[in-house]
Design a protein around this motif. Structure first.
Motif, PDB file in Angstrom:
ATOM      1  N   VAL A 203     -11.784 -29.655 -19.207  1.00 23.75           N
ATOM      2  CA  VAL A 203     -10.906 -29.842 -20.371  1.00 23.75           C
ATOM      3  C   VAL A 203     -11.744 -29.931 -21.641  1.00 23.75           C
ATOM      4  O   VAL A 203     -11.427 -29.339 -22.678  1.00 23.75           O
ATOM      5  CB  VAL A 203     -10.043 -31.117 -20.199  1.00 23.75           C
ATOM      6  N   ARG A 204     -12.863 -30.654 -21.544  1.00 26.18           N
ATOM      7  CA  ARG A 204     -13.719 -30.799 -22.726  1.00 26.18           C
ATOM      8  C   ARG A 204     -14.288 -29.449 -23.167  1.00 26.18           C
ATOM      9  O   ARG A 204     -14.275 -29.123 -24.347  1.00 26.18           O
ATOM     10  CB  ARG A 204     -14.855 -31.771 -22.428  1.00 26.18           C
TER      11      ARG A 204
ATOM     12  N   ALA B  43     -24.502 -28.664 -15.546  1.00 32.31           N
ATOM     13  CA  ALA B  43     -24.705 -29.949 -16.224  1.00 32.31           C
ATOM     14  C   ALA B  43     -23.373 -30.376 -16.824  1.00 32.31           C
ATOM     15  O   ALA B  43     -22.777 -29.645 -17.610  1.00 32.31           O
ATOM     16  CB  ALA B  43     -25.767 -29.811 -17.315  1.00 32.31           C
ATOM     17  N   PHE B  44     -22.930 -31.553 -16.403  1.00 32.66           N
ATOM     18  CA  PHE B  44     -21.655 -32.060 -16.904  1.00 32.66           C
ATOM     19  C   PHE B  44     -21.776 -33.551 -17.162  1.00 32.66           C
ATOM     20  O   PHE B  44     -22.765 -34.176 -16.775  1.00 32.66           O
ATOM     21  CB  PHE B  44     -20.536 -31.794 -15.887  1.00 32.66           C
ATOM     22  N   HIS B  45     -20.756 -34.110 -17.812  1.00 29.98           N
ATOM     23  CA  HIS B  45     -20.775 -35.551 -18.044  1.00 29.98           C
ATOM     24  C   HIS B  45     -20.523 -36.263 -16.720  1.00 29.98           C
ATOM     25  O   HIS B  45     -19.488 -36.043 -16.092  1.00 29.98           O
ATOM     26  CB  HIS B  45     -19.715 -35.933 -19.069  1.00 29.98           C
TER      27      HIS B  45
ATOM     28  N   ARG C 198      -9.211 -30.554 -32.003  1.00 30.74           N
ATOM     29  CA  ARG C 198      -9.183 -30.654 -30.548  1.00 30.74           C
ATOM     30  C   ARG C 198     -10.530 -31.139 -30.002  1.00 30.74           C
ATOM     31  O   ARG C 198     -10.593 -31.986 -29.125  1.00 30.74           O
ATOM     32  CB  ARG C 198      -8.850 -29.270 -29.973  1.00 30.74           C
ATOM     33  N   LEU C 199     -11.603 -30.608 -30.560  1.00 32.79           N
ATOM     34  CA  LEU C 199     -12.923 -31.030 -30.108  1.00 32.79           C
ATOM     35  C   LEU C 199     -13.213 -32.466 -30.537  1.00 32.79           C
ATOM     36  O   LEU C 199     -13.820 -33.238 -29.795  1.00 32.79           O
ATOM     37  CB  LEU C 199     -14.000 -30.085 -30.647  1.00 32.79           C
TER      38      LEU C 199
ATOM     39  N   ARG D 187     -15.112 -38.107 -10.063  1.00 34.22           N
ATOM     40  CA  ARG D 187     -16.154 -38.094 -11.085  1.00 34.22           C
ATOM     41  C   ARG D 187     -17.253 -37.123 -10.705  1.00 34.22           C
ATOM     42  O   ARG D 187     -17.630 -37.014  -9.541  1.00 34.22           O
ATOM     43  CB  ARG D 187     -16.769 -39.491 -11.225  1.00 34.22           C
TER      44      ARG D 187
ATOM     45  N   ARG E 191     -26.359 -27.651 -23.702  1.00 36.68           N
ATOM     46  CA  ARG E 191     -26.508 -26.197 -23.613  1.00 36.68           C
ATOM     47  C   ARG E 191     -25.182 -25.529 -23.279  1.00 36.68           C
ATOM     48  O   ARG E 191     -24.900 -24.430 -23.743  1.00 36.68           O
ATOM     49  CB  ARG E 191     -27.600 -25.826 -22.614  1.00 36.68           C
ATOM     50  N   TYR E 192     -24.359 -26.211 -22.501  1.00 39.61           N
ATOM     51  CA  TYR E 192     -23.060 -25.618 -22.171  1.00 39.61           C
ATOM     52  C   TYR E 192     -22.091 -25.704 -23.347  1.00 39.61           C
ATOM     53  O   TYR E 192     -21.265 -24.820 -23.546  1.00 39.61           O
ATOM     54  CB  TYR E 192     -22.483 -26.272 -20.918  1.00 39.61           C
TER      55      TYR E 192
ATOM     56  N   TYR F  21     -19.757 -39.242 -15.757  1.00 41.61           N
ATOM     57  CA  TYR F  21     -18.697 -40.238 -15.576  1.00 41.61           C
ATOM     58  C   TYR F  21     -17.305 -39.675 -15.860  1.00 41.61           C
ATOM     59  O   TYR F  21     -16.329 -40.400 -15.845  1.00 41.61           O
ATOM     60  CB  TYR F  21     -18.966 -41.480 -16.447  1.00 41.61           C
TER      61      TYR F  21
ATOM     62  N   LEU G 121     -14.542 -39.135 -25.207  1.00 46.19           N
ATOM     63  CA  LEU G 121     -15.853 -39.306 -24.570  1.00 46.19           C
ATOM     64  C   LEU G 121     -16.475 -40.641 -24.996  1.00 46.19           C
ATOM     65  O   LEU G 121     -16.984 -41.409 -24.175  1.00 46.19           O
ATOM     66  CB  LEU G 121     -16.750 -38.140 -24.981  1.00 46.19           C
TER      67      LEU G 121
ATOM     68  N   SER H 296     -11.562 -34.714 -28.173  1.00 46.42           N
ATOM     69  CA  SER H 296     -12.339 -34.736 -26.940  1.00 46.42           C
ATOM     70  C   SER H 296     -13.561 -35.635 -27.089  1.00 46.42           C
ATOM     71  O   SER H 296     -13.904 -36.416 -26.194  1.00 46.42           O
ATOM     72  CB  SER H 296     -12.758 -33.308 -26.586  1.00 46.42           C
TER      73      SER H 296
ATOM     74  N   ALA I  16     -28.506 -34.854 -20.556  1.00 47.08           N
ATOM     75  CA  ALA I  16     -27.610 -34.515 -19.447  1.00 47.08           C
ATOM     76  C   ALA I  16     -27.530 -32.999 -19.247  1.00 47.08           C
ATOM     77  O   ALA I  16     -27.092 -32.535 -18.206  1.00 47.08           O
ATOM     78  CB  ALA I  16     -26.222 -35.089 -19.714  1.00 47.08           C
ATOM     79  N   GLY I  17     -27.937 -32.231 -20.255  1.00 43.71           N
ATOM     80  CA  GLY I  17     -27.863 -30.776 -20.145  1.00 43.71           C
ATOM     81  C   GLY I  17     -26.526 -30.225 -20.619  1.00 43.71           C
ATOM     82  O   GLY I  17     -26.339 -29.014 -20.683  1.00 43.71           O
ATOM     83  N   THR I  18     -25.595 -31.132 -20.947  1.00 46.05           N
ATOM     84  CA  THR I  18     -24.274 -30.669 -21.373  1.00 46.05           C
ATOM     85  C   THR I  18     -24.339 -29.986 -22.736  1.00 46.05           C
ATOM     86  O   THR I  18     -23.462 -29.202 -23.078  1.00 46.05           O
ATOM     87  CB  THR I  18     -23.291 -31.840 -21.447  1.00 46.05           C
TER      88      THR I  18
END
Lengths: 286, 328
Positions: free
Chosen positions: B116-117, B104-106, A19-20, B150, A113-114, B108, A27, A23, A109-111
């Motif tokens: 969802v991601r 912090a997210f993507h 699933r990842l 977005r 860490r999430y 675009y 991306l 994703s 982007a900091g993503t």
């Protein structure tokens, strides 16, 4: 509360999560920049094919990209010519951009860490990122091969193909060989992807990781062209990148091809080990 | 300036407290020698809403990053919900909803696609309920209408809401929210407070950080005040309010005797300052001269007496230092 029962589903460690990975692929392939890179790559066989079609200039064997003198005789050669044209620079550029962005882009982007606090184990992040990079490299190679084959067949005569070794094989066999070439190029790009992923794990600046990866690919080829460094050549990751020409001979001399695959396997192992040791220990402060 | 260390309760974490977050001697020294967090003993009791206060640069975010396993401590331990982090991260972090240093997210991807991601990354959830859970989370933060846009087109407030939605993607036991009201307008700030109250009412523990006391004062029942990587005060808001309310302050070497006199006079709360030279009592209805007389009658040596009154905000500034006091 509620979470105790669901936590039981969790298996820590590295099991690939489909699933990842899906994703991650969405991306990579959904990103406009990457789509543009693929379009540019697909344009190479178009440009070469149209140029040969509209020009009456005679091309001597050895001039231009490999096999270009044979395209007008048999359109299927357009796939080989296009791949040979993009392997030294355009493909490494595309793969370098996507690979360099893989970890560093999410860090900036900091993503990242999430993603890590979901949690996704750091090993799993690397496995999924690398998986997507390998798929992107393969998609790019097969795209060039497919456009080359299709357009070659549309613009030029096809039929049985006379190979470099002088033997003639069927059209089906030639298409099969073109796909094998794309597969070999995909493996070469998997090596570069691993290197790019390792670079990407060292920085939070994606542009730096992209540039470093592309510079490494070019430097490797420059060093490979310096005869005084011939002792070094067998270890350069780009050394056997163009060995796929052997697939256009009959019987196929497998020695160099196998060397090339082994070389990539070694580079992939080393680069992924570096990426892993760096990424699993670093502080994520972005 | 040097802030007095007003110790409302012993900082050493009482091991018997059922803690959702517990750190022991937690220290982070970055390369270059800067100590961001210095031997921090932090206890967030289960079921509490604990405010994590401190000026920017006081070590709150580094602490939160260590709690979540993003930064490796130089020394010390972290326990979340009774399990060690990062060793048990895989099993404990799914029960923790977190907002770390802003959303912090993507850029675009749409807000929804970003959720969802994140949901796809979570191996402990049922993917069949993914879409329903995402809708619920978006509804809860009021972002359903903009879910298809977005992320890059979002205002700061919308970004913050999406961050909260990500924390709400599944039921959690603990929320760690770093500056959740940052960038929100007064209306948004109120909504976040309401959300925190709802989470607490559901039985969740919430650790919420802020550099503004006023932002979180109304929702917290406890606070921990950080300064230069250390916790300078921790306790319930009532205990902190006692320090801030107009109160009688008696300077005396005989602390115990003074305390008993003050209690006899009707002080509901009376404490000794950490320096061992002063007691402080909540006696709004008794005149200072009457307190003096009672102390003298009881043979308590009085070196000084007076009323002190500070707002919580003043107290906070006193504890954490004035602005621009960056400790590097």
């Amino acid at each position: 509360m509620s979470s105790a029962d669901t936590v039981l589903l969790d298996r820590p460690g590295v099991s690939l999560s489909a699933r990842l990975l899906r994703s991650e692929l969405r991306l990579v392939f959904g990103r406009r920049r990457n789509q543009v890179l693929l379009v540019v790559l697909a344009l190479v066989p178009v440009l070469v094919g149209v140029a040969i079609r509209v020009s009456s200039a005679e091309v001597e064997p050895g001039e231009g990209p490999p096999f270009i003198d044979r395209v007008s005789g048999n359109g299927l050669f357009l796939a080989f010519t296009a791949l040979a044209a993009v392997v030294p620079f355009l493909l490494p550029l595309a793969v370098g951009v996507v690979a360099g962005d893989a970890v560093a882009g999410e860090a900036q982007a900091g993503t990242l860490r999430y993603l890590l606090t979901v949690p996704v184990s750091r090993t799993r992040v690397l496995v999924v990122k690398y998986g997507a990079l390998v798929v992107f490299g393969a998609a790019a190679s097969f795209l060039v091969a497919a456009v080359g084959l299709g357009l070659g067949a549309a613009l030029f005569p096809t039929g049985d193909v006379t190979l470099l070794s002088g033997t003639t094989v069927s059209e089906t066999s030639a298409i099969g060989r073109a796909l094998l070439v794309a597969a070999y190029v995909s493996v070469s790009l998997a090596g570069l992807s691993a290197i790019g992923l390792a670079v990407s794990a060292f920085t939070e600046v994606p542009v730096a990781a992209m540039a470093t990866t592309v510079v490494l690919a070019i430097t490797s080829q420059i060093l490979d062209a310096v005869p005084q460094l011939d002792w070094l050549h067998p270890y350069l990751f780009s050394h056997h990148w163009l060995a796929f020409g052997d697939l256009v001979r009959d019987p196929v001399p497998t020695g160099t091809l196998v060397d090339g695959l082994q070389l990539q396997a070694a580079w992939i192992a080393v680069a992924l080990a570096v990426a892993w040791s760096r990424f699993t220990t670093k502080d994520v402060t972005s | 300036m040097t802030a007095p260390v007003l110790q409302v309760e012993a900082p050493r974490s009482a091991p018997d407290v059922d803690a959702a977050v517990r750190t022991t001697g937690l220290t982070k020294r970055f390369r270059g020698g800067q100590v961001a967090v210095d031997a921090l003993d932090l206890v967030v009791p289960r079921g509490s809403v604990t405010g994590f206060l401190g000026p920017n640069g006081s070590g709150k975010t580094t602490t939160i990053r260590m709690l979540l396993g993003l930064v490796v401590p130089t020394s010390g331990q972290v326990e979340l919900l009774g399990e060690p982090v990062p060793r048990a991260s895989a099993s404990v972090l799914p029960r923790v909803g977190a907002l770390v240093e802003g959303p912090a997210f993507h850029p675009y991807l749409s807000g929804r696609a970003n959720l969802v991601r994140l949901d796809a990354a979570d191996r402990t959830v049922d993917r069949r309920t993914s879409s329903a859970r995402i809708d619920t989370a978006l509804d809860r933060v009021g972002l359903q209408a903009a879910a298809g846009k977005r992320f890059r087109t979002y205002s700061l407030g919308m970004k913050q809401r999406l961050g909260l939605a990500a924390a709400l993607l599944r039921p959690r036991d603990l929320f760690i929210l770093d500056e959740p009201t940052n960038g929100l307008d007064p209306q948004g700030t109120r909504e976040v407070r309401t959300l925190v109250r709802e989470l607490a009412a559901d039985g969740c523990t919430v650790l919420v950080s802020s550099h503004l006391l006023g932002e979180i004062e109304q929702v917290c029942d406890r606070v921990v005040v950080m300064r230069a990587g250390r916790a300078v005060t921790s306790g319930t808001l009532e205990e902190l309010a006692l320090l801030a309310r107009p109160s009688v302050v008696v300077e005396t070497p005989a602390l115990d005797a003074a305390l008993s006199v003050l209690r006899r006079l009707g002080a509901t709360a009376a404490t000794a300052d950490a320096d061992g030279l002063r007691v402080r009592a909540d006696l709004p209805d008794v005149a200072v001269e009457d307190v003096t007389r009672a102390l003298v009658h009881a043979d308590v040596p009085v070196r000084g007496i007076g009323r002190s009154g500070r707002s919580l905000e003043e107290l906070f500034v006193e504890l954490t230092g004035e602005g621009f006091d960056v400790v590097g």
